[in-house]
Design a protein around this motif. Structure first.
Motif, short mmCIF file in Angstrom:
data_model
loop_
_atom_site.label_atom_id
_atom_site.label_comp_id
_atom_site.label_asym_id
_atom_site.label_seq_id
_atom_site.Cartn_x
_atom_site.Cartn_y
_atom_site.Cartn_z
N HIS A 262 39.80 49.07 58.24
CA HIS A 262 39.67 50.75 58.95
C HIS A 262 40.52 51.75 58.83
CE1 HIS A 262 36.71 47.45 60.16
NE2 HIS A 262 35.81 49.04 59.64
N VAL A 263 41.78 51.57 58.97
CA VAL A 263 42.53 53.00 59.57
C VAL A 263 42.66 53.50 58.10
CG1 VAL A 263 44.96 53.38 58.84
CG2 VAL A 263 44.16 52.35 61.60
N LEU A 264 43.07 52.01 56.68
CA LEU A 264 43.39 52.52 55.68
C LEU A 264 42.15 53.07 54.65
CD1 LEU A 264 45.29 52.19 53.31
CD2 LEU A 264 43.37 50.10 51.85
N VAL A 265 40.66 52.90 55.33
CA VAL A 265 39.34 53.11 54.70
C VAL A 265 39.91 55.04 55.41
CG1 VAL A 265 36.73 53.57 55.16
CG2 VAL A 265 37.91 51.57 54.76
N GLY A 266 40.29 54.96 56.61
CA GLY A 266 39.97 56.92 57.30
C GLY A 266 41.06 57.25 56.28
N LEU A 267 42.00 56.92 56.02
CA LEU A 267 43.21 57.64 55.76
C LEU A 267 42.75 58.03 53.71
CD1 LEU A 267 46.92 55.45 55.75
CD2 LEU A 267 45.16 57.54 57.47
N ILE A 268 41.36 57.05 53.37
CA ILE A 268 41.26 57.21 51.84
C ILE A 268 40.74 58.98 52.05
CG2 ILE A 268 39.79 56.75 49.72
CD1 ILE A 268 41.32 53.98 50.80
N THR A 269 39.34 58.53 53.12
CA THR A 269 38.32 59.68 53.13
C THR A 269 39.36 61.32 53.95
OG1 THR A 269 37.74 58.24 54.12
CG2 THR A 269 36.37 60.08 54.66
N PHE A 270 39.93 61.06 54.77
CA PHE A 270 41.14 61.95 54.78
C PHE A 270 42.14 62.80 53.19
CE2 PHE A 270 42.23 60.47 59.18
CZ PHE A 270 41.42 60.46 59.65
N ALA A 271 42.10 61.65 52.42
CA ALA A 271 42.90 61.71 51.03
C ALA A 271 41.63 62.65 50.90
CB ALA A 271 43.43 61.23 50.65
N ILE A 272 40.36 62.48 50.18
CA ILE A 272 39.64 63.05 49.16
C ILE A 272 39.25 64.38 50.18
CG2 ILE A 272 37.06 62.49 48.91
CD1 ILE A 272 37.51 59.65 48.66
N MET A 273 39.16 64.29 51.52
CA MET A 273 38.45 65.72 52.47
C MET A 273 39.55 66.84 51.48
SD MET A 273 37.17 63.69 55.61
CE MET A 273 37.08 66.50 56.05
N LEU A 274 41.12 66.44 51.84
CA LEU A 274 42.00 66.72 51.52
C LEU A 274 41.58 68.02 50.40
CD1 LEU A 274 44.89 65.35 53.87
CD2 LEU A 274 43.63 68.02 54.06
N GLY A 275 41.77 66.49 49.55
CA GLY A 275 41.75 67.92 48.18
C GLY A 275 40.91 68.16 47.41
N MET A 276 39.54 68.40 48.07
CA MET A 276 37.98 68.62 47.47
C MET A 276 37.04 69.08 48.33
SD MET A 276 36.58 64.55 45.75
CE MET A 276 35.36 65.41 45.01
N MET A 277 37.06 68.84 50.28
CA MET A 277 36.66 70.25 50.08
C MET A 277 37.15 71.51 50.75
SD MET A 277 35.13 68.28 53.71
CE MET A 277 35.48 69.31 54.75
N PRO A 278 36.55 72.20 50.97
CA PRO A 278 36.42 73.54 51.94
C PRO A 278 36.87 73.24 53.26
CG PRO A 278 34.50 73.91 50.79
CD PRO A 278 35.03 71.97 50.07
N PHE A 279 37.37 73.22 53.73
CA PHE A 279 37.23 73.22 55.15
C PHE A 279 36.71 74.61 55.99
CE2 PHE A 279 40.18 69.37 56.26
CZ PHE A 279 40.31 68.97 55.08
N THR A 280 35.68 74.92 55.86
CA THR A 280 35.18 76.30 56.54
C THR A 280 34.28 75.36 57.32
OG1 THR A 280 33.09 76.09 54.56
CG2 THR A 280 35.15 77.50 54.15
N ALA A 281 34.41 76.62 58.12
CA ALA A 281 32.83 75.83 59.15
C ALA A 281 31.15 75.50 59.06
CB ALA A 281 32.18 77.54 60.27
N ALA A 282 31.17 75.58 57.71
CA ALA A 282 29.71 75.06 57.06
C ALA A 282 30.21 73.49 57.18
CB ALA A 282 28.88 75.71 56.34
N LYS A 283 31.01 73.45 57.12
CA LYS A 283 32.08 71.95 56.68
C LYS A 283 32.33 70.88 57.89
CE LYS A 283 31.12 71.43 52.21
NZ LYS A 283 29.75 70.06 52.48
N ALA A 284 32.13 71.77 58.95
CA ALA A 284 32.79 71.05 60.64
C ALA A 284 31.62 70.12 60.52
CB ALA A 284 32.43 72.31 61.48
N GLY A 285 30.93 69.82 60.25
CA GLY A 285 30.05 68.45 61.01
C GLY A 285 30.70 67.32 59.70
N VAL A 286 30.85 67.59 58.81
CA VAL A 286 32.10 66.42 58.34
C VAL A 286 33.38 66.21 58.64
CG1 VAL A 286 32.87 65.55 55.84
CG2 VAL A 286 31.21 67.48 55.66
#
Lengths: 379, 161
Positions: free
Chosen positions: A330-354
């Protein structure tokens, strides 16, 4: 689904100044993503509750259960990992707060911190697993080196391993032999052995035995064909083998330390206590409450890899690796998700839900560890 | 998505969200300190200063209470459940009940197989009993380990886990 209807068009031109304000109310007043995450988490609650529940029921229903230091568990390391996970839980809520306040760089930074902390957790876990594996504690096939009790099955496994080592030593250009010549601990053992009264007698007996190839009780389980080849090769090389004396000493040492004590037959008449003593020499069990791990032959001679006896150890290994393994997954899945978010997602208020949804998942992982830490390390 | 992150709640107003954001960091730090303190409390049972080493049950109850408190802090504040509307009960309570019943359902079979429960169970098959360690094995192993520790010159233990 979450559209808010400010007015009903059918009443738009009805002539009234204030049409009724109709509000569309979804089944649950949360975004779909969050609803999905909570539904998923509620199944996860049951999943981990089953694992933890099974552990509790098995552990407290068992006749014996190994104390933490008997299975080389380190409480301070577990406490450190707990601290790391708590820190990562804080960093991900800080990331969410920063994203909500339109500080996208800060949010990104806190998520990167969370990713790093999760990596530290997994690194420590891998180190812990490595220490267990090094001692022969693992739950899978062919089997770990753990035996439940010092019985004839254990004795037989010790003899098999000793015979295996013997045939490895007799093989031409044995890599094991080369590494053993520099093993200081082994040299000490050999020097001690030579001072015992049985040494000369055993050396002679083994020399005679090697002249007439009779399979000794200790070699019954060993691969015989290989051994015969090795013997034949050994005889040819014996004429000018510089290691002949060292090899002979090693054979006597193996015979004296493992084969004879483990031979639970009429000829040698070793009882259960003798086998328990052998098991304790290989892998001693520290008394519950003792704050460190006892050191046995397996620790001092790493190549030995002898079977070990831990009463209740196999069930412990199954439950420990199952629970920490699923948690680490489960930790590993979380880390993969974080890595994907850091690589691909804009950290705007609109994405706060994610970030909120991923945060919920991460807090749940922390939550599971909150229960696993005392259960596995402190109970 | 933007208005989805401000769903109508029971409290209704959007002002709540902003209030949380303002005081959020301080609140999270307070929860963090509490979690660290509680972890230290659990760890305290392992230290030599813990007074109940002879009765491990005390430590078990204590650690369970501490763990539940930690879990509540994480759920209420980090997972924001404290500020959610009543839908939270729909998802969490049934799951928790299922989890508890699942564990209880294991007790008569697996839990009572060895030691029995209210006169039921408590019986392994002969074959299984032969391969299962019992209390005597544990005593024998600890006994011989101690013996070797006392007489062997290399009997000292070390902290390599």
């Amino acid at each position: 689904m979450n559209e808010t209807l400010t007015h009903d068009p059918s009443h738009a031109d009805a002539g009234h100044g204030h049409p009724p304000k109709l509000v569309y109310q979804p089944a649950l007043p949360i975004p779909n993503g969050k609803l999905f995450m909570w539904l998923f988490l509620s199944t996860e609650i049951m999943f981990f509750a089953a694992l933890i529940g099974v552990y509790i029921v098995i552990r407290f229903g068992a006749q014996v259960w190994p104390a933490t230091h008997q299975v080389h568990i380190s409480e301070p390391i577990g406490a450190f990992n707990t601290f790391v996970l708590i820190c990562s839980s804080v960093s991900i809520v800080l990331s969410l707060e920063a994203a909500k306040s339109h500080k996208s760089q800060v949010a990104r930074l806190w998520l990167a911190v969370t990713l790093a902390l999760g990596g530290v957790f997994l690194g420590v876990k891998a180190y812990e697993y490595g220490a267990k594996f090094a001692h022969g504690m693992y739950p899978w096939y062919p089997r770990s080196r753990i035996f439940e009790r010092p019985d004839i099955y254990f004795g037989s496994a010790v003899r098999t391993r000793a015979a295996e080592l013997r045939s490895q030593l007799d093989a031409p250009n044995s890599p094991l032999l080369a590494s053993l010549k520099n093993d200081e601990e082994l040299q000490t053992q050999l020097v001690e052995m030579k001072q015992t009264p049985q040494y000369a007698r055993l050396l002679k007996a083994l020399e005679e035995e090697s002249k007439e190839p009779v399979v000794s009780p200790g070699e019954q389980d060993a691969p015989k064909a290989e051994e015969k080849e090795a013997d034949a090769a050994g005889e040819k090389a014996a004429v000018n083998d510089p290691d002949a004396e060292f090899k002979a000493d090693l054979r006597v040492w193996l015979e004296m330390t493992f084969l004879r004590p483990a031979a639970n037959d009429a000829e040698h008449d070793i009882d259960e206590r003798g086998l328990a003593r052998l098991a304790a020499e290989i892998f001693p069990l520290p008394a519950p409450g003792v704050e460190s791990h006892a050191e046995g032959l397996n620790d001092r001679l790493h190549w030995l890899k002898m079977p070990i006896v831990i009463p209740g150890g196999n069930m412990w290994a199954s439950t420990y690796f199952l629970m920490t393994g699923f948690h680490a997954l489960h930790v590993l899945v979380g880390l993969i998700t974080f890595a994907i978010m850091l690589g691909m997602m804009p950290f705007t208020a609109a994405k706060a839900g994610v970030i909120e949804n991923v945060g919920l998942y991460w807090h749940f992982v922390d939550l599971v560890w909150i229960f696993l830490f005392p259960l596995l390390y402190l109970f | 998505m933007s208005h989805a992150s401000h769903p109508p709640t029971e409290h209704g107003s959007h002002g709540d969200d902003h209030a949380h954001a303002d005081h959020g960091v301080g609140k999270y730090i307070a929860v963090f300190v509490a979690l660290c303190f509680l972890t230290a409390c659990s760890f305290f049972t392992y230290s030599r200063f813990w007074p109940f080493h002879q009765t491990p049950e005390v430590a078990w109850v204590f650690m369970t209470a501490v763990s539940c408190t930690k879990a509540m802090l994480v759920i209420l504040f980090f997972m924001h459940v404290k500020y959610e509307a009543n839908w939270k009960y729909v998802l969490t309570i049934p799951a928790s009940i299922m989890a508890i019943f699942l564990t209880l359902a294991l007790v008569p079979d697996i839990g009572a197989r060895v030691n029995g429960l209210f006169g039921f169970g408590g019986k392994y098959s002969e074959e299984r009993q032969e391969h299962t360690a019992d209390f005597n094995d544990q005593v024998l192993m600890l006994d011989t380990s101690k013996e070797i520790g006392e007489h062997g010159e290399d009997g000292e233990s070390h902290a390599n886990h």
